[in-house]
Design a protein around this motif. Sequence first.
Motif, PDB file in Angstrom:
ATOM      1  N   UNK A 249       0.836  -1.189   0.000  1.00 45.57           N
ATOM      2  CA  UNK A 249       0.000   0.000   0.000  1.00 45.57           C
ATOM      3  C   UNK A 249       0.880   1.252   0.000  1.00 45.57           C
ATOM      4  N   UNK A 250       0.447   2.308  -0.686  1.00 49.03           N
ATOM      5  CA  UNK A 250       1.290   3.506  -0.801  1.00 49.03           C
ATOM      6  C   UNK A 250       1.225   4.436   0.403  1.00 49.03           C
ATOM      7  N   UNK A 251       0.417   4.079   1.414  1.00 50.08           N
ATOM      8  CA  UNK A 251       0.229   5.009   2.532  1.00 50.08           C
ATOM      9  C   UNK A 251       0.409   4.308   3.872  1.00 50.08           C
ATOM     10  N   UNK A 252       0.641   5.112   4.910  1.00 47.85           N
ATOM     11  CA  UNK A 252       0.568   4.705   6.305  1.00 47.85           C
ATOM     12  C   UNK A 252      -0.375   5.678   7.004  1.00 47.85           C
ATOM     13  N   UNK A 253      -0.777   5.332   8.237  1.00 51.62           N
ATOM     14  CA  UNK A 253      -1.629   6.216   9.031  1.00 51.62           C
ATOM     15  C   UNK A 253      -0.946   6.464  10.367  1.00 51.62           C
ATOM     16  N   UNK A 254      -0.862   7.720  10.760  1.00 49.11           N
ATOM     17  CA  UNK A 254      -0.344   8.096  12.073  1.00 49.11           C
ATOM     18  C   UNK A 254      -1.537   8.431  12.966  1.00 49.11           C
TER      19      UNK A 254
ATOM     20  N   UNK B 299       2.637   9.297   3.267  1.00 50.98           N
ATOM     21  CA  UNK B 299       3.250   8.368   2.325  1.00 50.98           C
ATOM     22  C   UNK B 299       3.889   7.209   3.076  1.00 50.98           C
ATOM     23  N   UNK B 300       3.887   6.049   2.463  1.00 58.26           N
ATOM     24  CA  UNK B 300       4.512   4.881   3.067  1.00 58.26           C
ATOM     25  C   UNK B 300       5.963   5.200   3.443  1.00 58.26           C
ATOM     26  N   UNK B 301       6.321   4.953   4.721  1.00 52.43           N
ATOM     27  CA  UNK B 301       7.684   5.166   5.191  1.00 52.43           C
ATOM     28  C   UNK B 301       8.040   6.606   5.513  1.00 52.43           C
ATOM     29  N   UNK B 302       7.050   7.516   5.526  1.00 60.35           N
ATOM     30  CA  UNK B 302       7.342   8.940   5.725  1.00 60.35           C
ATOM     31  C   UNK B 302       7.486   9.313   7.197  1.00 60.35           C
ATOM     32  N   UNK B 303       7.120   8.420   8.124  1.00 59.69           N
ATOM     33  CA  UNK B 303       7.096   8.781   9.534  1.00 59.69           C
ATOM     34  C   UNK B 303       8.461   9.255  10.031  1.00 59.69           C
ATOM     35  N   UNK B 304       9.521   8.566   9.648  1.00 60.19           N
ATOM     36  CA  UNK B 304      10.865   8.958  10.103  1.00 60.19           C
ATOM     37  C   UNK B 304      11.214  10.367   9.632  1.00 60.19           C
ATOM     38  N   UNK B 305      10.829  10.698   8.410  1.00 60.29           N
ATOM     39  CA  UNK B 305      11.085  12.038   7.871  1.00 60.29           C
ATOM     40  C   UNK B 305      10.320  13.096   8.651  1.00 60.29           C
ATOM     41  N   UNK B 306       9.082  12.795   9.027  1.00 60.12           N
ATOM     42  CA  UNK B 306       8.284  13.740   9.805  1.00 60.12           C
ATOM     43  C   UNK B 306       8.892  13.963  11.186  1.00 60.12           C
TER      44      UNK B 306
END
Length: 234
Positions: A1-6, A46-53
Motif C-alpha cells: 500500500x502507498x500510505x501509512x496512518x499516524x 506516504x509509506x515510510x514517511x514517519x521517520x522524515x516527519x
Amino acid sequence: MPIDVLWFSLPQPVDPPPATLGYLSSAGMVLTIDRGATYQSGLIVKKGEFAELKRAGLPAFRARIAQAAPVLSQVVETLTDWEQIKLLSVQMNRLPRWHRPGFIAIGDAAHAMSPMFGVGVNYAIQDAVALANAITPALRRGIVPSATLARVQARRTRPVRIMQGVQGRGHRLIARSTQGQQVLPAAAVTLIRLASPVLRRLTARIIGVGLLPEHVRTEAADGTGPMSVPESSR
C-alpha cells in the motif's frame, strides 16, 4: 500500500463542527472519528514517511495537521510528544494457499485487509461461518478432506479479492493527497453529492453485509437435516 496512518488523540475544539469522518485537502487527509469529548485522529502519510516527519519536528507535524484540517488548529498543541503518535503501517496481502491437511487459515491469517472501510472483522467472521458450515458434517465422521478446505478457500477468496481491489484503488486515490495532488475533479465531487442518498445505502450494504454473506447452518433438532438460523438470532 502507498500510505501509512499516524494515529493520535485530540480533544474536540470549542464549538465543534458536525461530526465527519475526516478532512481532505491538497495538504493531506486527516481522520476525525468522534469519540465524545475527543477525536480519534489520523494523518494519512506516504509509506515510510514517519521517520522524515520526526526529523522535521513536532511543530511542523502540528502545522501539517492544521493545514489539512483548519478546524483542529486550536487543539493540535496538545500533541507534545512523539509517544502520543502511533504508526499504523498499512498493508494488504493474501495467501496463495490457505490450507494444508488438518489446517486452514482464515481471517487476517489468510488475507490481511486494509483498514479502509473497517471490513477486516466482517470478513474474518464470514470465513469462520463458511468454514463451520463446510466442515461440520466431515468432522462428525472424523476427518475433513483437503478438497473440502479447498472449496472453502475458493468460496471466500472471491469476495476477498474484490474488496481488496476496491481498497487498493481507494488507497491510491487517497495517496494523491499526500503528494499535494487533486484527489477528485470538481465534477466528480458534484456527482457524488447528487448521488449521495443512493451511494449511502449501497455502501452500507456492501460494507456492513459483505459481497458474499454467510449464514450459520445447524442440524435440526430432530435430525431431519440442516436448517438456517432465524434472522433475529444472527
